[in-house]
Design an enzyme around this catalytic site. Structure first.
Site, PDB file in Angstrom:
ATOM      1  N   ASP A  35       0.818  -1.210   0.000  1.00  0.00           N
ATOM      2  CA  ASP A  35       0.000   0.000   0.000  1.00  0.00           C
ATOM      3  C   ASP A  35       0.860   1.272   0.000  1.00  0.00           C
ATOM      4  OD1 ASP A  35      -2.072  -1.747   0.274  1.00  0.00           O
ATOM      5  OD2 ASP A  35      -2.945  -0.800   2.052  1.00  0.00           O
ATOM      6  N   HIS A 177       3.714  -2.298   3.123  1.00  0.00           N
ATOM      7  CA  HIS A 177       3.772  -0.955   2.542  1.00  0.00           C
ATOM      8  C   HIS A 177       5.105  -0.795   1.819  1.00  0.00           C
ATOM      9  CE1 HIS A 177       0.689  -0.627   5.650  1.00  0.00           C
ATOM     10  NE2 HIS A 177       0.196   0.388   4.948  1.00  0.00           N
TER      11      HIS A 177
HETATM   12 ZN    ZN Z   1      -2.664   3.273   3.096  1.00  0.00          ZN
END
Ligand code: ZN
Length: 406
Positions: A35, A177
């Site tokens: 992400d 991430h």
């Molecule tokens: Zn996010």
């Protein structure tokens, strides 16, 4: 593919050994997702690892951070990774009106299309924040996750690896991430650890597809069903081949249906290969398998298969007729039939190859290679080959439908 050729000599010798399903372990599937990118600093580092490990992941990208990072996006897409949306500016969608949500999703999709040429992006709402109204307004499949090792906190790479490995499960979706050093540093350890536990990595779209889930707009997905669940619907992709096999009487169903998602048993495999091969007569020189009753529907086919080397017995000489056939095993059986018929010659310069080919058992290498060299690749094999998964009836229909058309 190189590895396949290198092992050819070994496979020739090994193909004389007994084919057994005892060692079969269906592949466990899992999806890595990243992400908040693209990050000019960390995303290329993540892509380096993915490319080195021949693993595809899914990236949920933030629209307003795309400009200036177009080359990273193109590299991501060219490598076979799934491009997905994390909205335009990473705000909580529950705070926005329907129109604002729709604009955030549409602007991001337009930018992603402009750069990659792709369309139809899955969406992950920032912070996983959602409501029934938000899901409706997003207007695309909504993807959350089943494994989140950081839970919004800063966690060192080693700990991210440890927690991710301990929480991973078949059909899972892992949240990472591509915007911090700890996450980028954890990727290699997570991939190696899950590979050693028998997992194969696929994108979210592929994970759902292989597990028989058609993602619906406005519906939330945290993971895919584990292997063996929801598989019946996966048969529909092969409907043309199924119709042909049924029309010609090669593969018939039972009273309750054709069962495309069910595993093909050894009894069914020899029967259909015998029918496709022209219902050749056995001359009775080989004794039948000791566990095949004379009255069994597959008795003649089993005798033929044994006599012609299409099916070899288990270690104790039995047939084990109800055991399922793995994908690599069915390729081996089909290759042996093709060899008997003299139509096993190479027809393509570009045989199919997949990143998980290293999982093909040695005894199956020659058979798999023969079928691929004859020009077959399954429509259902998009990212990986899954050599030790059971052959479904739909998969058997597809390859046999191809074979009878040669
Ligand atoms: Zn996010």
């Amino acid at each position: 593919m190189k590895k396949l050729f290198r092992c050819l000599a070994i496979a020739l010798a090994a193909s004389l050994t007994i084919v057994s399903v005892a060692a079969a372990r269906p592949a466990k599937l899992i999806a890595l997702t990243f992400d908040d990118g693209p990050s000019p600093e960390y995303t290329p580092q993540v892509l380096d690892v993915l490319e080195r490990k021949q693993v595809n992941a899914t990236f949920f990208l933030v629209g307003r951070w795309l400009s200036g990072n177009e080359a990273i996006l193109r590299r991501m897409a060219a490598g076979g990774n799934q491009i997905a949306s994390h909205t335009w500016d990473h705000v909580e969608l529950t705070e926005l009106s329907d129109r604002e949500i729709q604009k955030s999703v549409a602007d991001t999709a337009a930018k992603l299309t402009e750069i990659t040429g792709q369309t139809g992006f899955m969406v992950r709402p920032p912070y996983g924040s959602r409501s029934p109204r938000v899901l409706q307004a997003i207007g695309a499949p909504v993807i959350l996750w089943s494994v989140d090792a950081a839970a919004g906190k800063t966690v060192p790479a080693k700990e991210l690896v440890r927690r991710t490995l301990s929480r991973a499960s078949d059909g899972g979706i892992i949240l990472l991430h591509d915007t911090t050093a700890a996450n980028a540093d954890a990727v290699e350890g997570i991939i190696d650890g899950l590979h050693s536990r028998g997992y194969e990595f696929v994108t979210v779209a592929e994970l759902l597809r292989l597990r028989g889930v058609s993602p619906q707009s406005g519906v939330l997905y945290r993971k895919a069903p584990a292997a063996g669940k929801g598989a019946e619907t996966s048969g529909t992709w092969a409907s043309g081949a199924i119709r042909t096999m049924a029309d010609r009487g090669y593969m018939t169903g039972d009273g309750s249906g054709w069962h495309p998602g069910r595993a093909l048993s050894r009894a069914q495999a020899v029967t259909v290969l015998w029918r496709v091969g022209g219902r050749m007569a056995e001359n009775g020189s080989e004794p039948a398998f000791p566990d095949v009753p004379q009255s069994a529907y597959y008795a003649r086919a089993a005798a033929w298969a044994r006599e012609n080397g299409v099916l070899r017995g288990e270690k104790d000489g039995s047939m084990n007729p109800n055991a399922p056939v793995t994908r690599e095993e069915f390729y081996v059986m089909l290759a042996r039939l093709a060899r008997r018929k003299g139509n096993d010659g190479a027809r393509t310069d570009k045989p199919a190859a997949y990143p998980d080919d290293a999982r093909i058992d040695r005894w199956a290498l020659l058979g798999v290679e023969t079928v691929r060299n004859m020009g077959f690749s399954s429509r259902n094999d998009v990212e990986i080959f899954r050599p030790r998964d059971w052959t479904t009836r739909a998969e058997a229909a597809e390859v046999l439908n191809w074979y009878i058309g040669l």
